[in-house]
Design a protein around this motif. Sequence first.
Motif, PDB file in Angstrom:
ATOM      1  N   SER A 110       0.849  -1.187   0.000  1.00 42.45           N
ATOM      2  CA  SER A 110       0.000   0.000   0.000  1.00 42.45           C
ATOM      3  C   SER A 110       0.884   1.236   0.000  1.00 42.45           C
ATOM      4  O   SER A 110       1.874   1.309   0.721  1.00 42.45           O
ATOM      5  N   LYS A 111       0.526   2.211  -0.827  1.00 43.96           N
ATOM      6  CA  LYS A 111       1.318   3.451  -0.885  1.00 43.96           C
ATOM      7  C   LYS A 111       1.379   4.134   0.478  1.00 43.96           C
ATOM      8  O   LYS A 111       2.354   4.800   0.812  1.00 43.96           O
ATOM      9  N   ALA A 112       0.314   3.945   1.287  1.00 43.31           N
ATOM     10  CA  ALA A 112       0.278   4.583   2.605  1.00 43.31           C
ATOM     11  C   ALA A 112       1.315   3.993   3.555  1.00 43.31           C
ATOM     12  O   ALA A 112       1.655   4.604   4.568  1.00 43.31           O
ATOM     13  N   LEU A 113       1.838   2.807   3.222  1.00 36.98           N
ATOM     14  CA  LEU A 113       2.796   2.146   4.102  1.00 36.98           C
ATOM     15  C   LEU A 113       4.244   2.364   3.687  1.00 36.98           C
ATOM     16  O   LEU A 113       5.156   2.010   4.430  1.00 36.98           O
ATOM     17  N   ILE A 114       4.476   2.920   2.510  1.00 33.72           N
ATOM     18  CA  ILE A 114       5.851   3.079   2.036  1.00 33.72           C
ATOM     19  C   ILE A 114       6.581   4.125   2.878  1.00 33.72           C
ATOM     20  O   ILE A 114       6.113   5.247   3.053  1.00 33.72           O
ATOM     21  N   ALA A 115       7.724   3.730   3.430  1.00 32.24           N
ATOM     22  CA  ALA A 115       8.515   4.638   4.248  1.00 32.24           C
ATOM     23  C   ALA A 115       9.145   5.719   3.374  1.00 32.24           C
ATOM     24  O   ALA A 115       9.523   5.467   2.230  1.00 32.24           O
ATOM     25  N   VAL A 116       9.264   6.913   3.938  1.00 37.39           N
ATOM     26  CA  VAL A 116       9.807   8.048   3.199  1.00 37.39           C
ATOM     27  C   VAL A 116      11.312   8.146   3.452  1.00 37.39           C
ATOM     28  O   VAL A 116      11.753   8.217   4.604  1.00 37.39           O
ATOM     29  N   GLY A 117      12.101   8.138   2.377  1.00 37.83           N
ATOM     30  CA  GLY A 117      13.546   8.301   2.522  1.00 37.83           C
ATOM     31  C   GLY A 117      13.893   9.744   2.855  1.00 37.83           C
ATOM     32  O   GLY A 117      13.331  10.676   2.270  1.00 37.83           O
ATOM     33  N   LEU A 118      14.790   9.941   3.809  1.00 30.92           N
ATOM     34  CA  LEU A 118      15.166  11.286   4.245  1.00 30.92           C
ATOM     35  C   LEU A 118      16.611  11.570   3.884  1.00 30.92           C
ATOM     36  O   LEU A 118      17.465  10.692   3.960  1.00 30.92           O
ATOM     37  N   LYS A 119      16.887  12.802   3.527  1.00 37.72           N
ATOM     38  CA  LYS A 119      18.258  13.221   3.227  1.00 37.72           C
ATOM     39  C   LYS A 119      18.830  14.115   4.320  1.00 37.72           C
ATOM     40  O   LYS A 119      20.024  14.297   4.435  1.00 37.72           O
ATOM     41  N   ASN A 120      17.944  14.672   5.125  1.00 40.23           N
ATOM     42  CA  ASN A 120      18.377  15.582   6.179  1.00 40.23           C
ATOM     43  C   ASN A 120      18.760  14.778   7.422  1.00 40.23           C
ATOM     44  O   ASN A 120      17.925  14.150   8.050  1.00 40.23           O
ATOM     45  N   ASN A 121      20.024  14.789   7.767  1.00 39.85           N
ATOM     46  CA  ASN A 121      20.507  13.945   8.854  1.00 39.85           C
ATOM     47  C   ASN A 121      20.103  14.420  10.247  1.00 39.85           C
ATOM     48  O   ASN A 121      20.417  13.759  11.236  1.00 39.85           O
ATOM     49  N   ASP A 122      19.445  15.567  10.345  1.00 40.23           N
ATOM     50  CA  ASP A 122      19.059  16.020  11.682  1.00 40.23           C
ATOM     51  C   ASP A 122      17.616  15.649  12.017  1.00 40.23           C
ATOM     52  O   ASP A 122      16.982  16.261  12.866  1.00 40.23           O
ATOM     53  N   GLN A 123      17.090  14.647  11.351  1.00 43.00           N
ATOM     54  CA  GLN A 123      15.748  14.163  11.636  1.00 43.00           C
ATOM     55  C   GLN A 123      15.819  13.118  12.749  1.00 43.00           C
ATOM     56  O   GLN A 123      16.648  12.214  12.716  1.00 43.00           O
ATOM     57  N   TYR A 124      14.900  13.223  13.721  1.00 40.12           N
ATOM     58  CA  TYR A 124      14.891  12.288  14.839  1.00 40.12           C
ATOM     59  C   TYR A 124      13.469  11.799  15.115  1.00 40.12           C
ATOM     60  O   TYR A 124      12.487  12.497  14.828  1.00 40.12           O
ATOM     61  N   SER A 125      13.368  10.632  15.696  1.00 38.92           N
ATOM     62  CA  SER A 125      12.073  10.102  16.126  1.00 38.92           C
ATOM     63  C   SER A 125      11.521  10.983  17.253  1.00 38.92           C
ATOM     64  O   SER A 125      12.278  11.446  18.107  1.00 38.92           O
ATOM     65  N   ASN A 126      10.208  11.197  17.248  1.00 38.85           N
ATOM     66  CA  ASN A 126       9.606  12.013  18.317  1.00 38.85           C
ATOM     67  C   ASN A 126       9.204  11.117  19.496  1.00 38.85           C
ATOM     68  O   ASN A 126       8.052  11.096  19.940  1.00 38.85           O
ATOM     69  N   ILE A 127      10.180  10.395  20.017  1.00 41.48           N
ATOM     70  CA  ILE A 127       9.966   9.472  21.122  1.00 41.48           C
ATOM     71  C   ILE A 127      10.511  10.090  22.403  1.00 41.48           C
ATOM     72  O   ILE A 127      11.645  10.582  22.435  1.00 41.48           O
ATOM     73  N   LYS A 128       9.710  10.034  23.456  1.00 46.87           N
ATOM     74  CA  LYS A 128      10.151  10.554  24.754  1.00 46.87           C
ATOM     75  C   LYS A 128      10.958   9.478  25.491  1.00 46.87           C
ATOM     76  O   LYS A 128      10.832   8.288  25.225  1.00 46.87           O
ATOM     77  N   ARG A 129      11.739   9.923  26.465  1.00 44.99           N
ATOM     78  CA  ARG A 129      12.610   9.004  27.191  1.00 44.99           C
ATOM     79  C   ARG A 129      11.827   7.990  28.022  1.00 44.99           C
ATOM     80  O   ARG A 129      12.343   6.916  28.332  1.00 44.99           O
ATOM     81  N   LYS A 160       3.148   8.666  16.890  1.00 46.96           N
ATOM     82  CA  LYS A 160       4.599   8.713  17.047  1.00 46.96           C
ATOM     83  C   LYS A 160       5.247   8.402  15.704  1.00 46.96           C
ATOM     84  O   LYS A 160       4.885   7.431  15.042  1.00 46.96           O
ATOM     85  N   ARG A 161       6.201   9.224  15.305  1.00 48.19           N
ATOM     86  CA  ARG A 161       6.884   9.046  14.029  1.00 48.19           C
ATOM     87  C   ARG A 161       8.289   8.492  14.290  1.00 48.19           C
ATOM     88  O   ARG A 161       9.121   9.158  14.895  1.00 48.19           O
ATOM     89  N   LEU A 162       8.504   7.277  13.822  1.00 53.27           N
ATOM     90  CA  LEU A 162       9.812   6.640  13.983  1.00 53.27           C
ATOM     91  C   LEU A 162      10.690   6.958  12.774  1.00 53.27           C
ATOM     92  O   LEU A 162      10.271   6.781  11.628  1.00 53.27           O
ATOM     93  N   ILE A 163      11.889   7.415  13.047  1.00 51.24           N
ATOM     94  CA  ILE A 163      12.911   7.578  12.024  1.00 51.24           C
ATOM     95  C   ILE A 163      13.917   6.451  12.240  1.00 51.24           C
ATOM     96  O   ILE A 163      14.449   6.292  13.346  1.00 51.24           O
ATOM     97  N   ILE A 164      14.161   5.669  11.215  1.00 57.74           N
ATOM     98  CA  ILE A 164      15.108   4.572  11.366  1.00 57.74           C
ATOM     99  C   ILE A 164      16.250   4.727  10.368  1.00 57.74           C
ATOM    100  O   ILE A 164      16.103   5.374   9.324  1.00 57.74           O
ATOM    101  N   GLU A 165      17.372   4.116  10.728  1.00 54.04           N
ATOM    102  CA  GLU A 165      18.509   4.064   9.821  1.00 54.04           C
ATOM    103  C   GLU A 165      18.655   2.645   9.311  1.00 54.04           C
ATOM    104  O   GLU A 165      18.750   1.701  10.089  1.00 54.04           O
ATOM    105  N   PHE A 166      18.652   2.501   7.990  1.00 52.78           N
ATOM    106  CA  PHE A 166      18.795   1.191   7.365  1.00 52.78           C
ATOM    107  C   PHE A 166      19.824   1.290   6.253  1.00 52.78           C
ATOM    108  O   PHE A 166      19.642   2.065   5.306  1.00 52.78           O
TER     109      PHE A 166
END
Length: 356
Positions: A6-25, A101-107
Motif C-alpha cells: 500500500s502506498k500509505a505504508l511506504i517509508a519516506v527516505g530522508l536526506k536531512n541527517n538532523d531528523q529524529y524520532s519524536n519518542i520521549k525518554r 509517534k513518528r519513527l525515524i530509522i537508519e537502514f
Amino acid sequence: MPNLVSKALIAVGLKNNDQYSNIKRDETVVFFNTSAWLDESAKLWNIPIHGWVYEPQNSWTLRTLIRRLLARKYGLKVTPDTKHNFKRRLNLFIADNERRKRLIIEFKGQLYALPKSKPNGQFEGIIQVPSSKIRANKHGLIEFKAILKPSDSRVIKGTMKLIRPRGVSVISDIDDTVKKSFINDHKKMFEAAFFKDFKPVTGMPEVYRKWQEDGADFHFVSSSPWQLYQPLKEFLDEFDFPWSTLSLKKVRIKDETFLNLFKSGLVTKPIAIKAILNRYPDRKFVLVGDSGEQDPQAYAKIAREHPEQIVKILIRNVHADPNLNSSYSDVFSGINRRLWKTFVYPSQIKLDINSL
C-alpha cells in the motif's frame, strides 16, 4: 506477483541527517521481527518494519483487581516465585499505547520516516530497496535502528530477514504446539500465561532446529496478543528455536479490538497466514498446529485454497486421542491423506525438508 504494498505504508527516505524520532525518554519502542520479500520483476526488496510504542504502566490497583479475580475464580495466587512474571506480563497488557509517534530509522546508511503509530501504539511501514544494494549476513538477517534525539542515549535495534522467493517455510502455531499453554483448561491456561515461566513442548525445539539446518524459514502465527511479544520472543530465544517472524492478535482494551482476544483462531489466523502465502507465492509451506484449538479446520481451508503451496500439515494430538485421525476425516475431506499427519510425540514426525 500482485502488488502487495500500500502506498500509505511506504517509508519516506530522508536526506536531512538532523531528523529524529519524536519518542520521549519514558516511552518504550519495540521492533517486531519481520521478513522481506523480493519483487523479482522490479528487482526490489520490500522490507516491512513493524513495531510498538508504549509507556510502561505499573498499576498496583489494576494488578490487585485482576489478582483477586483470578484467585476467586480459579484459585490462582501470586507467590514469590511467580510475582515477577505476573507483574511484568500484566503491566505489558495494560501499557499505555502511544499514538501519532513518528519513527525515524537508519537502514543501510539511509534514513527513513515510517508512518505514524496508530491508537494501539503500533507503527508499520515498508522500505523498498534495490536488490543490488542489499547484503545480509549468512543467515539472511539485517539490523536497523531507531534514530533518537541526541539527548536520548538508548540504542533501539530491530532485525529483519531476507527470505528468497523459492524454498520451504514453516508456519507454526505457538500455544500447545511448541509451548505448553493448556488452552482447554482455563485455570492452567491463565497460570501458564501470567504466572509461570513459559515451557516448551518437549522435543519441538529440536525438530525445528533440524528443519532450520535443512534450509527452512519460520513464521509463528498465534492467538496470543501483541502485548506478549517480548515474553514470547524471549521464550523462543531461550529454548533456541529458529529465528522467526511472529504474527499475533491486535488487542486494545479501549476499543472493539479487545474482542479479538476471544475470537477463534479460525477467524484470526487465516488472515495472517494468507498474507505470508501471498508474499511468497513460489515457496512451499508446512503448517504446524495442534488439536486443542481449531488449527486443523483453519489449515484444511487454507490447503484447499492454496493447493500448490501447502505441502504438509502436522497436527499435535494434545490429549493423545486415539480416535483423532478418524474424527478429522470430515475436516480434511478432499485433501490427499498423505498431506496431513497427527502426532503425539515430536519423535513421530518424519519430514524431510529437502524432499519438499
